[in-house]
Design a protein around this motif. Sequence first.
Motif, PDB file in Angstrom:
ATOM      1  N   SER A  80      -7.922  36.371 -22.564  1.00 34.28           N
ATOM      2  CA  SER A  80      -7.834  34.948 -22.240  1.00 34.28           C
ATOM      3  C   SER A  80      -6.518  34.617 -21.552  1.00 34.28           C
ATOM      4  CB  SER A  80      -7.980  34.105 -23.512  1.00 34.28           C
ATOM      5  OG  SER A  80      -9.263  34.230 -24.067  1.00 34.28           O
ATOM      6  N   ALA A  81      -5.424  35.181 -22.077  1.00 36.13           N
ATOM      7  CA  ALA A  81      -4.112  34.902 -21.492  1.00 36.13           C
ATOM      8  C   ALA A  81      -4.005  35.450 -20.074  1.00 36.13           C
ATOM      9  CB  ALA A  81      -3.007  35.493 -22.373  1.00 36.13           C
ATOM     10  N   LEU A  82      -4.606  36.612 -19.827  1.00 36.42           N
ATOM     11  CA  LEU A  82      -4.544  37.214 -18.495  1.00 36.42           C
ATOM     12  C   LEU A  82      -5.489  36.533 -17.514  1.00 36.42           C
ATOM     13  CD1 LEU A  82      -4.361  41.017 -19.400  1.00 36.42           C
ATOM     14  CD2 LEU A  82      -2.490  39.500 -18.729  1.00 36.42           C
ATOM     15  N   ARG A  83      -6.573  35.957 -18.010  1.00 37.96           N
ATOM     16  CA  ARG A  83      -7.547  35.302 -17.144  1.00 37.96           C
ATOM     17  C   ARG A  83      -7.249  33.817 -16.939  1.00 37.96           C
ATOM     18  NH1 ARG A  83     -10.942  37.789 -13.915  1.00 37.96           N
ATOM     19  NH2 ARG A  83     -12.285  35.965 -14.099  1.00 37.96           N
ATOM     20  N   LEU A  84      -6.338  33.260 -17.737  1.00 38.86           N
ATOM     21  CA  LEU A  84      -6.035  31.836 -17.625  1.00 38.86           C
ATOM     22  C   LEU A  84      -5.461  31.519 -16.254  1.00 38.86           C
ATOM     23  CD1 LEU A  84      -6.024  29.237 -19.423  1.00 38.86           C
ATOM     24  CD2 LEU A  84      -3.614  29.737 -19.887  1.00 38.86           C
ATOM     25  N   ALA A  85      -5.928  30.453 -15.664  1.00 33.28           N
ATOM     26  CA  ALA A  85      -5.454  30.068 -14.330  1.00 33.28           C
ATOM     27  C   ALA A  85      -4.701  28.734 -14.413  1.00 33.28           C
ATOM     28  CB  ALA A  85      -6.637  29.934 -13.371  1.00 33.28           C
ATOM     29  N   PRO A  86      -3.445  28.691 -13.947  1.00 34.59           N
ATOM     30  CA  PRO A  86      -2.644  29.835 -13.495  1.00 34.59           C
ATOM     31  C   PRO A  86      -2.168  30.661 -14.695  1.00 34.59           C
ATOM     32  CG  PRO A  86      -1.299  27.862 -13.484  1.00 34.59           C
ATOM     33  CD  PRO A  86      -2.691  27.415 -13.837  1.00 34.59           C
ATOM     34  N   ARG A  87      -1.966  31.951 -14.450  1.00 30.01           N
ATOM     35  CA  ARG A  87      -1.527  32.828 -15.533  1.00 30.01           C
ATOM     36  C   ARG A  87      -0.107  32.486 -15.947  1.00 30.01           C
ATOM     37  NH1 ARG A  87      -1.604  38.991 -14.201  1.00 30.01           N
ATOM     38  NH2 ARG A  87      -3.852  38.581 -14.141  1.00 30.01           N
ATOM     39  N   ARG A  88       0.129  32.488 -17.273  1.00 31.13           N
ATOM     40  CA  ARG A  88       1.447  32.171 -17.808  1.00 31.13           C
ATOM     41  C   ARG A  88       2.010  33.419 -18.488  1.00 31.13           C
ATOM     42  NH1 ARG A  88       0.593  27.082 -21.516  1.00 31.13           N
ATOM     43  NH2 ARG A  88       2.817  27.478 -21.881  1.00 31.13           N
ATOM     44  N   ARG A  89       3.160  33.877 -17.964  1.00 32.21           N
ATOM     45  CA  ARG A  89       3.760  35.101 -18.491  1.00 32.21           C
ATOM     46  C   ARG A  89       4.077  34.986 -19.979  1.00 32.21           C
ATOM     47  NH1 ARG A  89       6.612  34.321 -13.601  1.00 32.21           N
ATOM     48  NH2 ARG A  89       6.095  35.858 -11.973  1.00 32.21           N
ATOM     49  N   SER A  90       4.520  33.805 -20.405  1.00 34.80           N
ATOM     50  CA  SER A  90       4.900  33.619 -21.804  1.00 34.80           C
ATOM     51  C   SER A  90       3.706  33.843 -22.731  1.00 34.80           C
ATOM     52  CB  SER A  90       5.473  32.220 -22.018  1.00 34.80           C
ATOM     53  OG  SER A  90       4.526  31.223 -21.652  1.00 34.80           O
ATOM     54  N   LEU A  91       2.543  33.343 -22.343  1.00 35.82           N
ATOM     55  CA  LEU A  91       1.352  33.513 -23.173  1.00 35.82           C
ATOM     56  C   LEU A  91       0.889  34.962 -23.166  1.00 35.82           C
ATOM     57  CD1 LEU A  91      -0.812  30.340 -22.414  1.00 35.82           C
ATOM     58  CD2 LEU A  91       1.024  30.673 -24.083  1.00 35.82           C
ATOM     59  N   ALA A  92       0.948  35.600 -21.995  1.00 37.92           N
ATOM     60  CA  ALA A  92       0.515  36.999 -21.908  1.00 37.92           C
ATOM     61  C   ALA A  92       1.374  37.890 -22.800  1.00 37.92           C
ATOM     62  CB  ALA A  92       0.576  37.471 -20.456  1.00 37.92           C
ATOM     63  N   ALA A  93       2.687  37.651 -22.801  1.00 36.47           N
ATOM     64  CA  ALA A  93       3.591  38.468 -23.619  1.00 36.47           C
ATOM     65  C   ALA A  93       3.298  38.275 -25.107  1.00 36.47           C
ATOM     66  CB  ALA A  93       5.039  38.106 -23.308  1.00 36.47           C
ATOM     67  N   LEU A  94       3.106  37.034 -25.536  1.00 40.09           N
ATOM     68  CA  LEU A  94       2.814  36.764 -26.941  1.00 40.09           C
ATOM     69  C   LEU A  94       1.458  37.342 -27.339  1.00 40.09           C
ATOM     70  CD1 LEU A  94       4.116  33.096 -27.230  1.00 40.09           C
ATOM     71  CD2 LEU A  94       5.007  35.078 -28.473  1.00 40.09           C
ATOM     72  N   ALA A  95       0.488  37.256 -26.428  1.00 37.55           N
ATOM     73  CA  ALA A  95      -0.845  37.785 -26.728  1.00 37.55           C
ATOM     74  C   ALA A  95      -0.817  39.303 -26.883  1.00 37.55           C
ATOM     75  CB  ALA A  95      -1.827  37.374 -25.636  1.00 37.55           C
ATOM     76  N   LEU A  96      -0.043  39.981 -26.053  1.00 39.83           N
ATOM     77  CA  LEU A  96       0.017  41.442 -26.117  1.00 39.83           C
ATOM     78  C   LEU A  96       0.618  41.940 -27.432  1.00 39.83           C
ATOM     79  CD1 LEU A  96       1.096  42.217 -22.455  1.00 39.83           C
ATOM     80  CD2 LEU A  96      -1.012  42.979 -23.554  1.00 39.83           C
ATOM     81  N   LEU A  97       1.419  41.100 -28.090  1.00 36.79           N
ATOM     82  CA  LEU A  97       1.993  41.497 -29.374  1.00 36.79           C
ATOM     83  C   LEU A  97       0.914  41.688 -30.430  1.00 36.79           C
ATOM     84  CD1 LEU A  97       5.122  39.166 -29.684  1.00 36.79           C
ATOM     85  CD2 LEU A  97       5.102  41.633 -29.303  1.00 36.79           C
ATOM     86  N   GLN A  98      -0.222  41.021 -30.245  1.00 37.06           N
ATOM     87  CA  GLN A  98      -1.232  41.040 -31.306  1.00 37.06           C
ATOM     88  C   GLN A  98      -1.943  42.386 -31.441  1.00 37.06           C
ATOM     89  OE1 GLN A  98      -3.612  37.470 -31.678  1.00 37.06           O
ATOM     90  NE2 GLN A  98      -2.133  36.340 -30.461  1.00 37.06           N
ATOM     91  N   PRO A  99      -2.594  42.900 -30.396  1.00 41.54           N
ATOM     92  CA  PRO A  99      -3.214  44.223 -30.580  1.00 41.54           C
ATOM     93  C   PRO A  99      -2.184  45.312 -30.885  1.00 41.54           C
ATOM     94  CG  PRO A  99      -3.308  43.530 -28.273  1.00 41.54           C
ATOM     95  CD  PRO A  99      -2.882  42.348 -29.063  1.00 41.54           C
ATOM     96  N   ALA A 100      -0.977  45.182 -30.312  1.00 40.87           N
ATOM     97  CA  ALA A 100       0.065  46.166 -30.615  1.00 40.87           C
ATOM     98  C   ALA A 100       0.433  46.106 -32.097  1.00 40.87           C
ATOM     99  CB  ALA A 100       1.298  45.905 -29.750  1.00 40.87           C
ATOM    100  N   GLY A 101       0.544  44.889 -32.625  1.00 44.81           N
ATOM    101  CA  GLY A 101       0.868  44.727 -34.043  1.00 44.81           C
ATOM    102  C   GLY A 101      -0.238  45.215 -34.953  1.00 44.81           C
ATOM    103  N   VAL A 102      -1.480  44.981 -34.563  1.00 48.28           N
ATOM    104  CA  VAL A 102      -2.611  45.443 -35.383  1.00 48.28           C
ATOM    105  C   VAL A 102      -2.639  46.968 -35.439  1.00 48.28           C
ATOM    106  CG1 VAL A 102      -5.122  45.507 -35.562  1.00 48.28           C
ATOM    107  CG2 VAL A 102      -3.989  43.370 -34.947  1.00 48.28           C
ATOM    108  N   LEU A 103      -2.398  47.616 -34.308  1.00 50.82           N
ATOM    109  CA  LEU A 103      -2.363  49.076 -34.296  1.00 50.82           C
ATOM    110  C   LEU A 103      -1.211  49.606 -35.155  1.00 50.82           C
ATOM    111  CD1 LEU A 103      -3.173  49.765 -30.527  1.00 50.82           C
ATOM    112  CD2 LEU A 103      -4.691  50.062 -32.501  1.00 50.82           C
ATOM    113  N   ALA A 104      -0.062  48.924 -35.080  1.00 50.43           N
ATOM    114  CA  ALA A 104       1.073  49.323 -35.920  1.00 50.43           C
ATOM    115  C   ALA A 104       0.727  49.164 -37.401  1.00 50.43           C
ATOM    116  CB  ALA A 104       2.300  48.495 -35.564  1.00 50.43           C
ATOM    117  N   GLN A 105       0.026  48.070 -37.721  1.00 45.24           N
ATOM    118  CA  GLN A 105      -0.394  47.844 -39.101  1.00 45.24           C
ATOM    119  C   GLN A 105      -1.344  48.938 -39.579  1.00 45.24           C
ATOM    120  OE1 GLN A 105       0.996  46.235 -41.379  1.00 45.24           O
ATOM    121  NE2 GLN A 105       0.021  44.256 -41.657  1.00 45.24           N
ATOM    122  N   ALA A 106      -2.266  49.341 -38.702  1.00 44.18           N
ATOM    123  CA  ALA A 106      -3.217  50.378 -39.075  1.00 44.18           C
ATOM    124  C   ALA A 106      -2.492  51.690 -39.394  1.00 44.18           C
ATOM    125  CB  ALA A 106      -4.229  50.582 -37.957  1.00 44.18           C
TER     126      ALA A 106
END
Length: 331
Positions: free
Chosen positions: A103-129
């Motif tokens: 969603s963050a990458l497809r949002l028009a116009p794309r917002r770098r701040s949202l993309a960076a925060l969104a990417l923390l989520q799957p990275a954090g879930v993998l770290a948790q696993a």
Amino acid sequence: MKLPTDHPNRHVRSLFSVWAPTKQSMRAWALASVVVNAGIAVTGAGVRVTGSGLGCPTWPKCTPDSFIPVAHPEVSMLNMLVEFGNRLLTFLVLAVGVACVVSALRLAPRRRSLAALALLQPAGVLAQALWGGLVVSTMLNPFTVGMHFLISIGLIAACWMLYARAGEGDGPARPVAHRDIRKLGYALLAAVFALLVVGVGVSGTGPHSGDEMASRFDLDIEAVARLHADVAYVVVGLTFALLFALHVSKAPRPARLAALALLAVELGQGVLGYTQYFLAVPAALVLLHVLGSTLVWIAALRVVTSLRARSPQTAPADHSPAEAAGAPAAV
């Protein structure tokens, strides 16, 4: 041609909003991420209070020869199903995190701040696993178990910031309260985090270790519990002071409501904490107390983000793939 985003079923529209996001759907996915990350923190506590911490005694497999629960002579099938069910929830949390990224990458116009925060989520879930594997391999060492919860707290903070930022612009932060009041808000957030850390110490010292083989912190449970209560008094005091300061300074209503909600959650959590103490820490109340802890943390994050606002985007933003494809050539 009728698009999936125009489908009469709202669930179908929500699903396809990942590919054609709006500001509202971006916030909805971010809020969903807050909910699922808080939820898995609570279900993780459920694994512990039911004695199912080693229901799946190996990782990433449930048993040495199977990824799914199978009859095992030394492990109760119920405990195995409880632990395996919590592992399966990780995939739900990961799916919501990936939806936030798309969603963050497809949002028009794309917002770098949202993309960076969104990417923390799957990275954090993998770290948790991966950390979950360490929890199992250390036989539920209280330090690794406690860190498992605190990593969830960090992920919830990232998810909440994504939710808050999705409703704002990318302009400079604009304070809506006096500087000293905002400092008080940050001090309150730090105190809430300290309260959670001490709470982890109480959990690692008291009963409900997750399994009979699990070790415990070599601490005096009475002393740790009193320290936890003392920090809770500090948190409530800071919250009351912040609420009073926001009221007398006539701060915006959202900030005052956020502080009032935090105080209400804290008081409810306090009543619950004393009740479980005098009832010898029953498992059901421990589970509710962990839920209350996550709610206090989320409410504290809400207070801090309510003390500032951001103007509409002023800096140039990246264009989403969909927007770039349909954009006319520059002249």
